[in-house]
Scaffold this motif. Structure first.
Motif: not given
Length: 200
Positions: A30-51
């Motif tokens: 990913a280049g600096p223009e891509e916010d790669a870290e934001s893809l890893e945010s957890v959604r609520g009480a998401e199950a680990p496997g689904r996450y």
């Protein structure tokens, strides 16, 4: 040139693991223009496997788009993501040393799960898998945790440790895929690549 794949990961361990099974690869980062870290945010009480499966899919979408944008030669693209969880709690990468200490205090003397999702896309075809392993840490004193964190190894790693590094001195037992705990389960990865016609 012989067959190769693109590895969309900054992890040097994933690159080494692909070398181990003889898969030629080029990095597609990913280049600096891509916010790669934001893809890893957890959604609520998401199950680990689904996450972990969802995050890997998002990373692959971004990597396939990157390939098109850069006009690179066509080849399969591989993405992976690893998450460490204690029960349903997802323990991500520590924010800093204090956070690493907090995470390791939780893992000490406990068994936890390590889930690594792998996804590969070739043209319109996409295949994926999730590897599940269990790791048990021995009890650790506050001084042992502090000494380990001081090495800098826990930073940037899910669950604040690297199984292939100094943390091994505190790991009592492993069940599952050692390479999966490192970040790329080789058995599953080889099976996915073969299904797309890539030699391993």
């Amino acid at each position: 040139m012989r067959d190769f794949i693109y590895l969309a990961s900054q992890s040097p361990r994933r690159s080494q693991l692909l070398d181990q099974i003889g898969v030629a690869h080029q990095l597609l980062l990913a280049g600096p223009e891509e916010d790669a870290e934001s893809l890893e945010s957890v959604r609520g009480a998401e199950a680990p496997g689904r996450y972990v499966a969802r995050v890997t899919g998002l990373k692959l979408d971004a990597a396939v788009e990157r390939l098109k944008r850069q006009g690179l030669p066509a080849a399969p693209v591989l993405c992976a993501d690893t998450t460490v969880c204690l029960g349903r709690d997802i323990l991500g990468k520590p924010a800093d040393e204090a956070d690493a200490v907090r995470i390791l205090k939780r893992l000490a003397g406990q068994s936890h799960r390590v889930l690594t999702a792998v996804a590969v896309q070739k043209g319109k075809q996409r295949v994926d898998a999730v590897s599940e392993s269990w790791v048990r840490f021995a009890p650790m004193t506050a001084a042992q945790i502090k000494a380990y964190v001081a090495t800098g190894e826990p930073l940037g790693k899910a669950g604040a440790y690297g199984v292939q590094g100094r943390a091994a001195a505190h790991i009592e037992q492993i069940r599952g895929s050692y390479s999966g705990i490192m970040g790329l389960p080789l058995f599953e990865t080889a099976a996915l690549l073969r299904s797309l016609g890539v030699r391993c």
